[in-house]
Design an enzyme around this catalytic site. Structure first.
Site: not given
Ligand code: CMP
Length: 143
Positions: A9, A115, A126
């Site tokens: 990211k 991610h 994806e």
């Molecule tokens: P990722 O694996 O990219 O998939 C969804 C993303 O949402 C996760 O990683 C986190 O970075 C993000 N995420 C999950 N919970 C929260 C939260 N409470 N606040 C902000 N971002 C979140």
């Protein structure tokens, strides 16, 4: 062979840990099938994170992932989808074990460095969102 989508990211790119993350996947023994540094459009971010569209943090998530370049990758190997998730550690870096990528490099859930696809359906979806077929290499290691 199984493939998964992995993305460093904007926080990971800006903190110069792309090389370290690529190195962990290489040393584990996975094969890189595709990679590119790119800036995600709002449209792509909303598709990619579509399953979170009703979550209170959705706007924040889209703003963050489009805020700077990401390093998108496709890794290939036996059980790579589940194994990549183990290498990444828990979604919330505060819960991620030391030795995992998030455990070693991140603190906040919104800026959790990396991610990775969570299932074979997500991986297929994806990879298709981020890569053209012509951008992916298929090769046998000979050395
Ligand atoms: P990722 O694996 O990219 O998939 C969804 C993303 O949402 C996760 O990683 C986190 O970075 C993000 N995420 C999950 N919970 C929260 C939260 N409470 N606040 C902000 N971002 C979140």
């Amino acid at each position: 062979m199984e493939q998964t989508f992995v993305m460093v990211k904007p926080d990971g790119v800006q903190r110069n840990v792309v090389g370290e993350i690529v190195s962990r996947f290489e040393k584990k023994g996975y094969t890189l099938a595709g990679a590119k540094l790119m800036t995600i459009s709002n449209e792509l971010a909303e598709k990619h994170y579509g399953e979170h569209k009703d979550k209170p943090f959705f706007g924040e998530l889209v703003d963050f992932i489009t805020s700077g370049p990401v390093f998108a990758m496709v890794w290939e190997g036996e059980n790579v989808i589940a194994s990549a998730r183990q290498m990444m550690g828990a979604t919330n870096p505060s819960d991620a074990a030391p030795g995992t990528i998030r455990g070693d490099f991140a603190v906040q859930v919104g800026m959790n460095i990396i991610h990775g696809s969570d299932s074979s359906e997500s991986a297929e979806r994806e990879i298709g969102l981020f890569f053209e077929k012509s951008e992916l290499q298929s090769y046998t290691k000979t050395i």
